[in-house]
Design a protein around this motif. Structure first.
Motif, mmCIF file in Angstrom:
data_model
loop_
_atom_site.group_PDB
_atom_site.id
_atom_site.type_symbol
_atom_site.label_atom_id
_atom_site.label_comp_id
_atom_site.label_asym_id
_atom_site.label_seq_id
_atom_site.Cartn_x
_atom_site.Cartn_y
_atom_site.Cartn_z
ATOM 1 N N VAL A 121 -36.498 45.078 -76.907
ATOM 2 C CA VAL A 121 -35.624 43.899 -76.944
ATOM 3 C C VAL A 121 -36.331 42.692 -76.330
ATOM 4 C CG1 VAL A 121 -33.489 42.876 -76.058
ATOM 5 C CG2 VAL A 121 -33.461 45.203 -76.969
ATOM 6 N N SER A 122 -36.985 42.889 -75.178
ATOM 7 C CA SER A 122 -37.614 41.756 -74.484
ATOM 8 C C SER A 122 -38.810 41.207 -75.260
ATOM 9 C CB SER A 122 -38.053 42.180 -73.076
ATOM 10 O OG SER A 122 -38.989 43.242 -73.141
ATOM 11 N N SER A 123 -39.490 42.054 -76.047
ATOM 12 C CA SER A 123 -40.649 41.594 -76.811
ATOM 13 C C SER A 123 -40.266 41.021 -78.174
ATOM 14 C CB SER A 123 -41.651 42.739 -77.004
ATOM 15 O OG SER A 123 -41.062 43.789 -77.773
ATOM 16 N N SER A 124 -39.018 41.220 -78.560
ATOM 17 C CA SER A 124 -38.571 40.686 -79.847
ATOM 18 C C SER A 124 -38.289 39.193 -79.723
ATOM 19 C CB SER A 124 -37.298 41.400 -80.314
ATOM 20 O OG SER A 124 -36.197 41.026 -79.504
ATOM 21 N N GLY A 125 -38.235 38.510 -80.831
ATOM 22 C CA GLY A 125 -37.917 37.087 -80.804
ATOM 23 C C GLY A 125 -36.473 36.817 -80.446
ATOM 24 N N TYR A 126 -35.671 37.872 -80.439
ATOM 25 C CA TYR A 126 -34.243 37.696 -80.168
ATOM 26 C C TYR A 126 -33.943 37.405 -78.698
ATOM 27 C CZ TYR A 126 -33.708 39.905 -84.749
ATOM 28 O OH TYR A 126 -33.785 40.202 -86.084
ATOM 29 N N SER A 127 -34.882 37.720 -77.800
ATOM 30 C CA SER A 127 -34.586 37.616 -76.365
ATOM 31 C C SER A 127 -34.903 36.245 -75.770
ATOM 32 C CB SER A 127 -35.361 38.692 -75.596
ATOM 33 O OG SER A 127 -36.752 38.509 -75.761
ATOM 34 N N LYS A 128 -35.287 35.287 -76.589
ATOM 35 C CA LYS A 128 -35.613 33.953 -76.081
ATOM 36 C C LYS A 128 -34.358 33.256 -75.571
ATOM 37 C CE LYS A 128 -37.527 29.479 -77.465
ATOM 38 N NZ LYS A 128 -38.058 28.656 -78.575
ATOM 39 N N ILE A 129 -34.406 32.777 -74.346
ATOM 40 C CA ILE A 129 -33.233 32.153 -73.725
ATOM 41 C C ILE A 129 -33.303 30.629 -73.772
ATOM 42 C CG2 ILE A 129 -31.936 31.829 -71.580
ATOM 43 C CD1 ILE A 129 -32.676 34.660 -70.793
ATOM 44 N N PHE A 130 -34.399 30.052 -73.308
ATOM 45 C CA PHE A 130 -34.453 28.611 -73.064
ATOM 46 C C PHE A 130 -35.007 27.838 -74.265
ATOM 47 C CE2 PHE A 130 -34.795 30.689 -68.905
ATOM 48 C CZ PHE A 130 -33.650 30.175 -68.321
ATOM 49 N N VAL A 131 -34.309 26.743 -74.572
ATOM 50 C CA VAL A 131 -34.711 25.846 -75.657
ATOM 51 C C VAL A 131 -34.833 24.442 -75.069
ATOM 52 C CG1 VAL A 131 -34.079 24.865 -77.896
ATOM 53 C CG2 VAL A 131 -33.510 27.255 -77.381
ATOM 54 N N TRP A 132 -36.007 23.790 -75.262
ATOM 55 C CA TRP A 132 -36.244 22.499 -74.624
ATOM 56 C C TRP A 132 -36.272 21.331 -75.612
ATOM 57 C CZ3 TRP A 132 -35.352 23.329 -69.802
ATOM 58 C CH2 TRP A 132 -35.707 24.545 -69.227
ATOM 59 N N ASP A 133 -36.189 21.623 -76.910
ATOM 60 C CA ASP A 133 -36.161 20.565 -77.926
ATOM 61 C C ASP A 133 -34.885 19.742 -77.768
ATOM 62 O OD1 ASP A 133 -36.190 18.953 -80.143
ATOM 63 O OD2 ASP A 133 -35.980 20.566 -81.603
ATOM 64 N N TRP A 134 -35.026 18.450 -77.448
ATOM 65 C CA TRP A 134 -33.858 17.634 -77.111
ATOM 66 C C TRP A 134 -32.940 17.401 -78.310
ATOM 67 C CZ3 TRP A 134 -32.389 12.831 -79.008
ATOM 68 C CH2 TRP A 134 -33.304 12.203 -79.845
ATOM 69 N N GLN A 135 -33.477 17.505 -79.539
ATOM 70 C CA GLN A 135 -32.646 17.287 -80.717
ATOM 71 C C GLN A 135 -31.857 18.532 -81.112
ATOM 72 O OE1 GLN A 135 -35.429 15.779 -83.683
ATOM 73 N NE2 GLN A 135 -34.713 13.694 -83.301
ATOM 74 N N SER A 136 -32.218 19.664 -80.585
ATOM 75 C CA SER A 136 -31.549 20.917 -80.940
ATOM 76 C C SER A 136 -30.173 21.017 -80.269
ATOM 77 C CB SER A 136 -32.412 22.105 -80.503
ATOM 78 O OG SER A 136 -31.705 23.317 -80.626
ATOM 79 N N GLY A 137 -29.242 21.596 -80.995
ATOM 80 C CA GLY A 137 -27.924 21.842 -80.408
ATOM 81 C C GLY A 137 -27.981 22.872 -79.308
ATOM 82 N N GLN A 138 -29.098 23.637 -79.240
ATOM 83 C CA GLN A 138 -29.257 24.677 -78.211
ATOM 84 C C GLN A 138 -30.129 24.206 -77.046
ATOM 85 O OE1 GLN A 138 -29.340 25.786 -81.677
ATOM 86 N NE2 GLN A 138 -27.195 26.159 -81.151
#
Length: 485
Positions: free
Chosen positions: A214-231
């Motif tokens: 789970v931790s090595s999969s792309g699904y476990s990414k928590i933080f998003v820093w792109d200011w235009q993203s809703g996330q």
């Protein structure tokens, strides 16, 4: 699944709720219904509030959304912690000091009757739409799992769904809810834990290898820093803080449970432990979501177009039968833990805020309270049937999201009362509170064009509250006799 098995499981579940209702409603009076005589153990309230916070929508949507936005929702959960700190240190002391039954009574004492009725109205509107939407989802699951095989119409399913809530809440009210929420939270968390275990077992993984996968999969990414993203992290974190303040601290449904604790200190302990458990439970939901996607990929199972369908599809069609049973118990518990308390809160708010019962020495009539309780049950029934008649998921979801805009005026009203010393031109307050959500909606749908690609997420709630605050500032009147409540 076998419809008879489903009926047996769900019937047993509701018989257990009825038994709890019987023992918690022995002192059948209005004080018990509205405040549980302020004798609820704080640890029961803390655990039970988890179920009320995580509705049937959350139970299905959070795992499914992992496929689209990974673990970014956890940024919102981290923001919750700030919001709950504000609730514990600012709002709860205020509510206990004023000895409130309905938290919107504060607006009457601070500004006047129009502000008071406006805040209560927006709560009623939001809770009716939100609760109807959640019950619509669970009624749909019951229709497919049980009633379709008997060729019963959807209206009967809805009637049964609401009647079950009414039967175990109409006597004990919030006292019953505190105990049933605890049971429902237990079922909901158990469903997640068992589902994780069954998926792990099917993949023939150890707990260590599962964690690594789970931790090595792309699904476990928590933080998003792109200011235009809703996330974006800052959008999500700040939004989470305000969502917690508004949808818990300024919501009669959630606060009514807190106000059943024996003292302010107990209520604050409840809020502290509730925060810890809520973070853990949300992380479990996200982890299960990642695991479901990994399972589907490894078993070469097509991911459904609607990500909300992933968990139900796997639990009912691919996992062992026990998974289907715990899934049904989990989603019913999740939906009912928010809907039953909402029905009680709607009854409380209308009786206190609009009928004036319990205020100015006006006695609380048990007959009136029961009639109001029945009335809101009927309203929920009719709204659910309207959702069914629309039969357009995008429209229904839009209606549900629109209900979220109604929290902005409540946020603005309470914020203005707490951080300023001004009074208001009370009769004009409803105009501001009705215009603010409309303006917020217009800003939201045009944000990318107006603000160089900026896309609002949950933070539109903050915009709504700020617009309300600005509008109220224009209505300010200097208060020479101001005294902090």
């Amino acid at each position: 699944m076998n419809p008879l098995l489903v009926i047996t499981v769900i019937s047993s579940y509701f018989i257990l709720l009825m038994v709890i209702s019987h023992f918690t409603s022995k002192s059948d009076d209005n004080l018990t219904f509205f405040t549980a005589n302020r004798q609820s153990p704080w640890y029961l309230v803390a655990f039970g509030m988890i179920g009320a916070s995580l509705s049937g929508v959350t139970f299905i949507s959070i795992p499914g959304e992992v496929g689209n936005t990974a673990f970014s929702y956890f940024q919102v959960v981290l923001g919750y912690l700030v919001g709950y700190f504000v609730i514990a240190t600012v709002l709860l002391p205020l509510y206990y000091r004023l000895n409130l039954i309905s938290i919107y009574t504060y607006l009457q004492q601070r500004f006047g009757n129009f502000s008071y009725k406006t805040g209560a109205f927006f709560f009623l509107l939001s809770r009716i739409v939100g609760s109807a939407f959640r019950l619509f989802l669970v009624a749909g699951v019951l229709q497919i799992a049980i009633f379709d095989s008997f060729e019963w119409p959807f209206s009967v399913t809805v009637a049964v769904t609401i009647a079950l809530i009414w039967l175990y809440t109409f006597r004990g009210g919030i006292k019953t809810i505190v105990w049933t929420d605890t049971l429902q939270t237990l079922f909901m968390i158990s469903a997640v834990v068992i589902s994780i275990y069954l998926a792990k077992d099917s993949l023939d993984m150890s707990w260590t290898s599962l964690t690594e996968r789970v931790s090595s999969s792309g699904y476990s990414k928590i933080f998003v820093w792109d200011w235009q993203s809703g996330q974006n992290f800052f959008k999500q974190f700040i939004s989470g803080a305000f969502i917690a303040i508004v949808m818990t601290g300024l919501d009669q449904d959630m606060m009514q449970k807190n106000l059943t604790c024996r003292s302010l200190r107990d209520a604050q302990k409840n809020m502290f432990w509730f925060c810890i458990v809520l973070v853990i439970v949300n992380f479990l939901f996200l982890s299960m979501g990642a695991l479901l996607y990994i399972y589907a990929e490894q078993m070469q199972i097509a991911i459904p177009t609607r990500t909300d369908d992933l968990y139900p599809m796997l639990a009912l069609g691919h996992f062992p039968a026990i998974a289907g049973v715990v899934f049904l118990l989990g989603i019913v518990a999740a939906a009912y833990s928010s809907a039953d308390s909402a029905l009680t809160a709607l009854t409380t708010s209308f009786c206190v805020d609009f009928l004036g019962l319990g205020q100015d020495d006006k006695p609380i009539s048990k007959k009136v309270r029961i009639r109001v309780h029945i009335g809101f049950s009927i309203i929920l029934f009719l709204v659910i049937l309207v959702f069914k008649a629309i039969n357009d998921e995008s429209v229904i979801t839009a209606v549900f999201k629109a209900a979220g805009y109604t929290y902005g005026p409540i946020l603005g009203l309470f914020a203005f009362g707490l951080v300023t010393k001004y009074s208001l031109r009370d009769k004009l307050v409803p105009i501001v509170c009705f215009l603010s959500p409309i303006l917020s909606y217009i800003i939201n749908i045009n944000s990318e064009a107006w603000f160089n690609g900026y896309k609002f997420g949950f933070e539109i709630l903050v915009v709504n509250g700020v617009l309300t605050f600005i509008g109220l500032f224009l209505l300010k009147v200097k208060n020479e006799n101001y005294r902090a409540l």
